[in-house]
Design a protein around this motif. Structure first.
Motif, PDB file in Angstrom:
ATOM      1  N   LEU A 261       0.828  -1.206   0.000  1.00 18.97           N
ATOM      2  CA  LEU A 261       0.000   0.000   0.000  1.00 18.97           C
ATOM      3  C   LEU A 261       0.864   1.258   0.000  1.00 18.97           C
ATOM      4  O   LEU A 261       0.505   2.260  -0.628  1.00 18.97           O
ATOM      5  CB  LEU A 261      -0.952  -0.025   1.192  1.00 18.97           C
ATOM      6  N   LEU A 262       1.992   1.224   0.691  1.00 22.29           N
ATOM      7  CA  LEU A 262       2.892   2.377   0.671  1.00 22.29           C
ATOM      8  C   LEU A 262       3.399   2.641  -0.744  1.00 22.29           C
ATOM      9  O   LEU A 262       3.448   3.792  -1.195  1.00 22.29           O
ATOM     10  CB  LEU A 262       4.068   2.148   1.620  1.00 22.29           C
ATOM     11  N   LYS A 263       3.763   1.583  -1.453  1.00 18.72           N
ATOM     12  CA  LYS A 263       4.238   1.744  -2.833  1.00 18.72           C
ATOM     13  C   LYS A 263       3.160   2.330  -3.733  1.00 18.72           C
ATOM     14  O   LYS A 263       3.464   2.986  -4.734  1.00 18.72           O
ATOM     15  CB  LYS A 263       4.716   0.399  -3.381  1.00 18.72           C
ATOM     16  N   ARG A 264       1.912   2.108  -3.371  1.00 14.72           N
ATOM     17  CA  ARG A 264       0.803   2.636  -4.170  1.00 14.72           C
ATOM     18  C   ARG A 264       0.431   4.063  -3.767  1.00 14.72           C
ATOM     19  O   ARG A 264      -0.524   4.630  -4.285  1.00 14.72           O
ATOM     20  CB  ARG A 264      -0.409   1.712  -4.053  1.00 14.72           C
ATOM     21  N   GLY A 265       1.177   4.626  -2.823  1.00 15.13           N
ATOM     22  CA  GLY A 265       0.972   6.018  -2.458  1.00 15.13           C
ATOM     23  C   GLY A 265       0.151   6.246  -1.215  1.00 15.13           C
ATOM     24  O   GLY A 265      -0.299   7.363  -0.967  1.00 15.13           O
ATOM     25  N   LEU A 266      -0.018   5.207  -0.395  1.00 16.46           N
ATOM     26  CA  LEU A 266      -0.831   5.305   0.811  1.00 16.46           C
ATOM     27  C   LEU A 266       0.069   5.285   2.041  1.00 16.46           C
ATOM     28  O   LEU A 266       0.492   4.236   2.513  1.00 16.46           O
ATOM     29  CB  LEU A 266      -1.844   4.158   0.856  1.00 16.46           C
ATOM     30  N   LEU A 267       0.376   6.476   2.541  1.00 17.58           N
ATOM     31  CA  LEU A 267       1.236   6.607   3.721  1.00 17.58           C
ATOM     32  C   LEU A 267       0.537   6.117   4.975  1.00 17.58           C
ATOM     33  O   LEU A 267       1.160   5.565   5.875  1.00 17.58           O
ATOM     34  CB  LEU A 267       1.647   8.067   3.893  1.00 17.58           C
ATOM     35  N   LEU A 268      -0.776   6.317   5.040  1.00 21.02           N
ATOM     36  CA  LEU A 268      -1.568   5.951   6.222  1.00 21.02           C
ATOM     37  C   LEU A 268      -2.806   5.192   5.785  1.00 21.02           C
ATOM     38  O   LEU A 268      -3.580   5.670   4.946  1.00 21.02           O
ATOM     39  CB  LEU A 268      -1.978   7.209   6.989  1.00 21.02           C
ATOM     40  N   VAL A 269      -3.004   4.014   6.361  1.00 22.87           N
ATOM     41  CA  VAL A 269      -4.165   3.177   6.061  1.00 22.87           C
ATOM     42  C   VAL A 269      -4.746   2.672   7.375  1.00 22.87           C
ATOM     43  O   VAL A 269      -4.011   2.274   8.284  1.00 22.87           O
ATOM     44  CB  VAL A 269      -3.779   1.971   5.170  1.00 22.87           C
ATOM     45  N   GLY A 270      -6.069   2.679   7.467  1.00 27.11           N
ATOM     46  CA  GLY A 270      -6.754   2.057   8.586  1.00 27.11           C
ATOM     47  C   GLY A 270      -7.348   0.740   8.125  1.00 27.11           C
ATOM     48  O   GLY A 270      -8.378   0.723   7.443  1.00 27.11           O
ATOM     49  N   LEU A 271      -6.682  -0.346   8.458  1.00 30.28           N
ATOM     50  CA  LEU A 271      -7.154  -1.680   8.074  1.00 30.28           C
ATOM     51  C   LEU A 271      -8.122  -2.160   9.145  1.00 30.28           C
ATOM     52  O   LEU A 271      -7.787  -2.178  10.327  1.00 30.28           O
ATOM     53  CB  LEU A 271      -5.954  -2.623   7.952  1.00 30.28           C
ATOM     54  N   ASP A 272      -9.332  -2.524   8.743  1.00 28.56           N
ATOM     55  CA  ASP A 272     -10.310  -3.041   9.695  1.00 28.56           C
ATOM     56  C   ASP A 272     -10.376  -4.555   9.581  1.00 28.56           C
ATOM     57  O   ASP A 272     -10.333  -5.123   8.480  1.00 28.56           O
ATOM     58  CB  ASP A 272     -11.700  -2.444   9.430  1.00 28.56           C
ATOM     59  N   ALA A 273     -10.484  -5.207  10.732  1.00 25.29           N
ATOM     60  CA  ALA A 273     -10.538  -6.666  10.758  1.00 25.29           C
ATOM     61  C   ALA A 273     -11.500  -7.117  11.843  1.00 25.29           C
ATOM     62  O   ALA A 273     -11.614  -6.497  12.904  1.00 25.29           O
ATOM     63  CB  ALA A 273      -9.150  -7.256  11.010  1.00 25.29           C
ATOM     64  N   ILE A 274     -12.186  -8.208  11.552  1.00 22.55           N
ATOM     65  CA  ILE A 274     -13.028  -8.894  12.527  1.00 22.55           C
ATOM     66  C   ILE A 274     -12.548 -10.330  12.587  1.00 22.55           C
ATOM     67  O   ILE A 274     -12.452 -11.002  11.546  1.00 22.55           O
ATOM     68  CB  ILE A 274     -14.518  -8.837  12.146  1.00 22.55           C
ATOM     69  N   GLY A 275     -12.228 -10.794  13.796  1.00 25.68           N
ATOM     70  CA  GLY A 275     -11.655 -12.129  13.900  1.00 25.68           C
ATOM     71  C   GLY A 275     -10.376 -12.210  13.090  1.00 25.68           C
ATOM     72  O   GLY A 275      -9.487 -11.381  13.230  1.00 25.68           O
ATOM     73  N   ASP A 276     -10.307 -13.185  12.192  1.00 31.78           N
ATOM     74  CA  ASP A 276      -9.112 -13.386  11.370  1.00 31.78           C
ATOM     75  C   ASP A 276      -9.247 -12.793   9.977  1.00 31.78           C
ATOM     76  O   ASP A 276      -8.414 -13.078   9.107  1.00 31.78           O
ATOM     77  CB  ASP A 276      -8.826 -14.894  11.236  1.00 31.78           C
ATOM     78  N   TYR A 277     -10.270 -11.978   9.754  1.00 32.87           N
ATOM     79  CA  TYR A 277     -10.560 -11.508   8.400  1.00 32.87           C
ATOM     80  C   TYR A 277     -10.514  -9.989   8.281  1.00 32.87           C
ATOM     81  O   TYR A 277     -11.066  -9.268   9.119  1.00 32.87           O
ATOM     82  CB  TYR A 277     -11.944 -11.997   7.967  1.00 32.87           C
ATOM     83  N   MET A 278      -9.901  -9.508   7.211  1.00 32.30           N
ATOM     84  CA  MET A 278      -9.937  -8.094   6.876  1.00 32.30           C
ATOM     85  C   MET A 278     -11.306  -7.755   6.300  1.00 32.30           C
ATOM     86  O   MET A 278     -11.848  -8.494   5.478  1.00 32.30           O
ATOM     87  CB  MET A 278      -8.848  -7.788   5.842  1.00 32.30           C
ATOM     88  N   THR A 279     -11.870  -6.616   6.722  1.00 33.30           N
ATOM     89  CA  THR A 279     -13.204  -6.228   6.254  1.00 33.30           C
ATOM     90  C   THR A 279     -13.229  -4.914   5.490  1.00 33.30           C
ATOM     91  O   THR A 279     -14.122  -4.696   4.674  1.00 33.30           O
ATOM     92  CB  THR A 279     -14.182  -6.127   7.439  1.00 33.30           C
ATOM     93  N   GLU A 280     -12.270  -4.007   5.746  1.00 28.68           N
ATOM     94  CA  GLU A 280     -12.217  -2.728   5.035  1.00 28.68           C
ATOM     95  C   GLU A 280     -10.780  -2.225   5.003  1.00 28.68           C
ATOM     96  O   GLU A 280      -9.954  -2.604   5.836  1.00 28.68           O
ATOM     97  CB  GLU A 280     -13.105  -1.658   5.703  1.00 28.68           C
ATOM     98  N   LEU A 281     -10.506  -1.327   4.039  1.00 33.86           N
ATOM     99  CA  LEU A 281      -9.240  -0.588   3.989  1.00 33.86           C
ATOM    100  C   LEU A 281      -9.584   0.889   3.918  1.00 33.86           C
ATOM    101  O   LEU A 281     -10.035   1.380   2.885  1.00 33.86           O
ATOM    102  CB  LEU A 281      -8.415  -1.003   2.762  1.00 33.86           C
ATOM    103  N   ASN A 282      -9.392   1.600   5.012  1.00 35.90           N
ATOM    104  CA  ASN A 282      -9.756   3.014   5.091  1.00 35.90           C
ATOM    105  C   ASN A 282      -8.561   3.878   4.707  1.00 35.90           C
ATOM    106  O   ASN A 282      -7.497   3.785   5.318  1.00 35.90           O
ATOM    107  CB  ASN A 282     -10.221   3.349   6.507  1.00 35.90           C
TER     108      ASN A 282
END
Length: 317
Positions: A261-282
């Motif tokens: 994600l950093l290489k794609r230009g995203l310095l800051l990301v809020g990754l959301d997860a429930i249990g063992d699964y990712m649910t969103e990328l903010n």
């Protein structure tokens, strides 16, 4: 450095929990100049992207916490960094703002997160780029497909692709009660695409916000725990935020995605997860800095400004 924040009006900030304020305070503590403007202050004029930008002085008074200088029309290239921190809704005006910011970037402005990346990463749909880390998921506007997905998984979550703060999220259990009506409402009778996911029972332990900064994983997350009969842990709907060390699985996902994600230009990301699964990328204006610091002592804002300084230094070299 001269840092300009593209953000919402300062008089609406709740500084005891606002992550943008935490960034400003840490940057100011290090001696950086802080400036602000809103999307509506930008213009393309005489071949340049400019904005009416005001310098900010932080007073240290919680009740009267800032002083704003009169705005001055300036090119965005005049700053060492532009931080895009405007909250959703991510509507067409937001899209237009990213086009102007991208044009400014082409003219030499240094913008974080990169506007093209913000535009490309729908915060719900972006997880489909990493299917190995997500629960069974369907994206569709087709009633037949959605009903078949429910028939397979029996307990599902349905949500719009442009929602925030938990708005528009529905759970449908095995009895399929109101499934048809919910599909009609969310898809506007087949005209709007939505996301459908298998229900993850670990939501009772929290919807975890995992922060990725400068290609690294913050070692603590904020678990937003639903209250009462709610299925949503979002703080905006009454969820309670509990900071905790990230799990081995959360670290695995974060460490896999952060450098990509950093290489794609995203310095800051809020990754959301429930249990063992990712649910969103903010990616628009991820938050939870202050809650994590207050509960664990880990200074997320300091880590962020470290990463910002590193990026600016790399840009200058």
């Amino acid at each position: 450095m001269k840092i300009a924040f593209a953000c919402d009006p300062l008089d609406g900030f709740k500084i005891y929990k606002d992550s943008t304020y935490a960034m400003m305070a840490e940057a100011a503590r290090r001696g950086h100049e802080i400036h602000v403007f809103q999307h509506k202050d930008m213009a393309f004029e005489a071949g340049k992207v400019v904005a009416n930008i005001s310098r900010v002085t932080l007073t240290g008074d919680n009740n009267d916490w800032y002083r704003l200088d009169a705005p001055i029309a300036q090119e965005l290239t005049a700053f060492d960094a532009i931080l895009e921190r405007t909250d959703p809704p991510f509507n067409m005006e937001y899209i237009y703002a990213t086009y102007l910011l991208e044009l400014a970037q082409q003219q030499g402005a240094r913008i974080f997160n990169k506007p093209e990346a913000i535009r490309s990463f729908n915060e719900k749909l972006a997880i489909a780029q990493f299917p190995q880390y997500i629960a069974p998921t369907l994206v569709s506007s087709d009633t037949t497909r959605i009903k078949a997905f429910h028939g397979e998984h029996r307990d599902i979550i349905l949500k719009p692709l442009d929602g925030m703060g938990g708005a528009g999220i529905f759970r449908v259990k095995d009895d399929a009660l109101n499934l048809g009506s919910i599909i009609e409402t969310l898809t506007d009778n087949g005209r709007q695409t939505i996301m459908v996911q298998r229900y993850i029972p670990e939501i009772t332990e929290g919807d975890k916000r995992i922060l990725l900064i400068g290609g690294q994983v913050v070692p603590y997350c904020l678990a937003r725990i639903p209250q009462g009969t709610e299925i949503r842990g979002n703080l905006a709907v009454g969820g309670v935020g509990v900071a905790r060390e990230i799990s081995a699985r959360d670290r695995e996902i974060g460490e896999a995605l952060a450098p990509i994600l950093l290489k794609r230009g995203l310095l800051l990301v809020g990754l959301d997860a429930i249990g063992d699964y990712m649910t969103e990328l903010n990616v628009t204006s991820p938050t939870c800095f202050q809650e994590i610091r207050e509960q664990t002592g880990f200074d997320v804002a300091a880590m962020f400004v470290d990463a910002l300084e590193k990026q600016a230094e790399a840009w200058n070299s």
